[in-house]
Enzyme design. Structure first.
Site, PDB file in Angstrom:
ATOM      1  N   TYR A 142      10.138   5.725  11.471  1.00 31.32           N
ATOM      2  CA  TYR A 142      10.276   5.514  10.026  1.00 31.32           C
ATOM      3  C   TYR A 142      11.729   5.694   9.586  1.00 31.32           C
ATOM      4  O   TYR A 142      12.282   4.862   8.871  1.00 31.32           O
ATOM      5  CB  TYR A 142       9.370   6.497   9.285  1.00 31.32           C
ATOM      6  CG  TYR A 142       9.486   6.433   7.772  1.00 31.32           C
ATOM      7  CD1 TYR A 142       8.938   5.365   7.070  1.00 31.32           C
ATOM      8  CD2 TYR A 142      10.131   7.443   7.068  1.00 31.32           C
ATOM      9  CE1 TYR A 142       9.037   5.304   5.691  1.00 31.32           C
ATOM     10  CE2 TYR A 142      10.229   7.394   5.687  1.00 31.32           C
ATOM     11  CZ  TYR A 142       9.682   6.320   5.002  1.00 31.32           C
ATOM     12  OH  TYR A 142       9.795   6.256   3.625  1.00 31.32           O
ATOM     13  N   ASP A 174       1.531 -11.130   4.534  1.00 35.36           N
ATOM     14  CA  ASP A 174       2.121 -10.194   5.490  1.00 35.36           C
ATOM     15  C   ASP A 174       3.630 -10.438   5.433  1.00 35.36           C
ATOM     16  O   ASP A 174       4.101 -11.540   5.726  1.00 35.36           O
ATOM     17  CB  ASP A 174       1.576 -10.502   6.887  1.00 35.36           C
ATOM     18  CG  ASP A 174       2.184  -9.632   7.978  1.00 35.36           C
ATOM     19  OD1 ASP A 174       3.199  -8.949   7.722  1.00 35.36           O
ATOM     20  OD2 ASP A 174       1.663  -9.669   9.109  1.00 35.36           O
TER      21      ASP A 174
END
Length: 260
Positions: A162, A59
């Site tokens: 985003y 991750d």
């Protein structure tokens, strides 16, 4: 920087643009460490590439995961000269909808993975790179490539999280390059437009038709060639940035002139 004999960390390397970069660099003689959360795809790609390739499930927001992956890569291949941050997500939601205000997690998830994850990997790789032996008379020790998006400049409705994450990546390019210049480490950012990848098209085949319809509408803003870019074209640009030592602190668009 000549590619043969070097080592690269590639996040998001199991699919899409990251996969194309891993394949291309490996063909050029680079040892590649593929970092991704998808163990099935990552393990398969490392097996396909064979020698000079390994997969590490990680991750990118986890300091422990990334540090462990860097240590494993260095133990297997030695000095790490290349860091390519292709891990990222597209989580889309409007600020206000029928169900009220956007949940904060819908916003921060983009920031956590796209921005914080990229910086986490960059900083830890840079700390390893600064101890590398100089590669040439310019004391070149490494190169870091992050990935933004044309949404950083012209984000459509529903992409606030985003677009913010990608704008921040663009914004940190110059100060990061300034921070790392004394150590002989370059920093550049690739800014893709409409690139055909599983993430942009969606992983659910049942939704591909809708994704293709929306993407086709976006092609109206592409100048030439009026088509989707390919992951291989992004990989080609990545190779060029690595090889050309005089490119530093730049955000390079690869979008066929897409402007909204």
């Amino acid at each position: 920087m000549e590619l043969a004999g070097k080592t690269a960390i590639i996040t998001g390397g199991a699919s899409g643009m990251g996969r194309a970069v891993a394949q291309r660099l490996h063909r050029q003689g680079v040892a590649v460490a593929i970092l991704d959360r998808n163990a099935v795809l990552g393990t398969a790609l490392a097996g396909e590439l064979g020698d000079r390739a390994l997969f590490h499930q990680a991750d990118v927001t986890s300091e422990a995961d990334v540090a462990a992956a860097i240590e494993a890569t260095a133990a297997s291949f030695g000095d790490i000269q290349i860091c390519c941050n292709f891990a990222g997500i597209v989580s889309l939601k409007r600020t206000i909808g029928d169900d009220g205000a956007m949940p904060m997690r819908a916003f921060t998830r983009n920031i956590d993975i796209n921005l914080t994850g990229s910086f986490n990997v960059a900083r830890l790789c840079a700390d390893r790179m600064r101890h590398n032996a100089a590669l040439d008379a310019d004391d070149n020790r490494g190169v870091i490539i992050n990935v933004s998006s044309v949404a950083a400049y012209q984000g459509p409705s529903g992409t606030v999280g985003y677009s913010a994450s990608k704008a921040a990546i663009t914004g940190m390019t110059l100060p990061l390059a300034r921070d790392l210049a004394p150590f002989g480490i370059r920093v550049n950012t690739i800014v893709p437009g409409l690139i055909l990848t599983p993430m942009t098209m969606g992983n659910d085949p049942a939704k591909h038709a809708d994704a293709e319809r929306r993407a086709a509408q976006s092609l109206a803003h592409v100048l030439y060639p009026k088509r989707f870019g390919t992951a291989e074209e992004v990989a080609h640009l990545t190779q060029f940035i690595i090889e050309n030592d005089y490119i530093n602190a730049e955000c390079i668009r690869i979008d066929a002139g897409k402007r909204v």
